[in-house]
Enzyme design. Structure first.
Site: not given
Ligand code: MG
Length: 342
Positions: A137, A251
């Site tokens: 991240k 997703k």
């Molecule tokens: Mg992402």
């Protein structure tokens, strides 16, 4: 065939709160549903919306299910609005609709590294455990500090390892350009969602950000992956149909009917990465079956390297391992999770 529909709500505290652009996320709420046909065949599904991802909310999902009644027919999914991607996904899974033939037997999983400097130690640990793909991240610290960590991280990873970066839309277009220039000289698998504008920022700003993303994809060699931009089937469809040249993060738990999703990806020759929506084992099993039934131009590591997620381990199901086998996915018994909610 007619099915009896039941569902149970869950609220599960995460073992450690998940840091998101919308603050700390402390507990996962969703529904597990169960369908039983007249012959006694049982299937399970999970409704696990992510509140800021643009699908239906959990109360909306409950209202949709209540509207279907206690007995549903196989065609009930068609009556559910496409925006309700979570309910459509759950019903299809519980109806045991076939997402498609299994293409892969074994897929690598990307280990999720923490933001900032701790990423280096976490990467060493994950490498020792056997991981070969990593996601870090970014957009959390100052760029200069993250660039130091980035080079430290790359120096530690072996040549065959893959590192992807996820900015979660944290950068301005100008910052993203500086990052893409850096990444161009480094072996980065892709940069995920460098910039993002949500609907609350207005259509003009959204268009500006979309143009910036297209510009970055055209100007730099490192692929760009869209995640927040392709939340919801409508968003995914519009990016694919306008010829997005990069990667899309999917997703399945939010994306409605798995067979329709796979058909959309195939029709557009999409380069897709499949990712968890931090669902329980029920949704994870179903989402992974979609990933194993996908054949893309590139074989990319699964974005299921999170976990253990929940304080209550009974809901976990499939642990994050460096390589996941379809047999391990199939072994999960959804009944156990259903029973844990009684
Ligand atoms: Mg992402």
């Amino acid at each position: 065939m007619s099915h009896r529909l039941e569902y149970r709500r869950y609220r599960l505290p995460f073992r450690s709160p998940v840091r998101t652009a919308h603050g700390l996320w402390c507990e996962r709420e969703g529904l597990i549903l169960r369908l039983e046909d007249e012959a006694g065949g049982v299937g399970f599904g999970e409704v696990a919306p992510i509140p800021w991802f643009g699908t239906e909310t959990l109360p909306e999902a409950e209202a949709v299910l209540a509207g279907l009644g206690e007995r549903v027919e196989g065609g009930c999914v068609e009556r559910v609005d496409e925006r309700c991607g979570c309910v459509r996904f759950a019903l299809n899974c519980a109806l045991r609709s076939d997402p498609g033939a299994i293409i892969a037997r074994r897929l690598p999983v990307a280990a999720l590294l923490p933001a900032g400097k701790p990423a280096c130690d976490a990467a060493e640990e994950a490498m020792e455990a056997g991981f070969v793909a990593f996601k870090w991240k970014v957009g959390v610290l100052d760029d200069a500090d993250e660039w130091v960590v980035l080079d430290d991280l790359l120096a530690r990873l072996p040549d065959h390892a893959k590192l992807r970066l996820d900015a979660n839309g944290a950068w301005t277009a100008r910052r993203a350009v500086r990052w893409m220039e850096r990444c161009a000289e480094r072996p980065i698998e892709f940069v995920e969602q460098p910039c993002f504008a949500d609907a609350s920022e207005g259509a003009v700003q959204q268009r500006r950000v979309d143009d910036a993303l297209l510009g970055l994809a055209a100007d730099y060699p490192t692929p760009i992956a869209l995640d927040e931009s392709v939340a919801g089937l409508a968003g995914l469809r519009s990016w694919l149909e306008r010829g997005w040249p990069g990667v899309v993060v999917v997703k399945p738990a939010l994306a409605g009917n798995p067979a329709e999703l796979l058909a959309l990806l195939a029709a557009n020759d999409a380069d897709a990465v499949f990712s968890s929506a931090l669902e329980t084992g029920v949704g994870r099993q179903a989402a992974l079956r979609v990933a194993f039934a996908f054949q893309g131009p590139q074989s990319r590591a699964l974005g299921f390297g999170v976990g253990p997620l929940f304080k209550d381990a009974r809901f976990e199901g499939i642990p994050p391992v460096p390589f996941l086998e379809i047999d391990a996915v199939n072994r999960l018994n959804a009944e156990v999770i259903w029973s844990a909610l009684s």
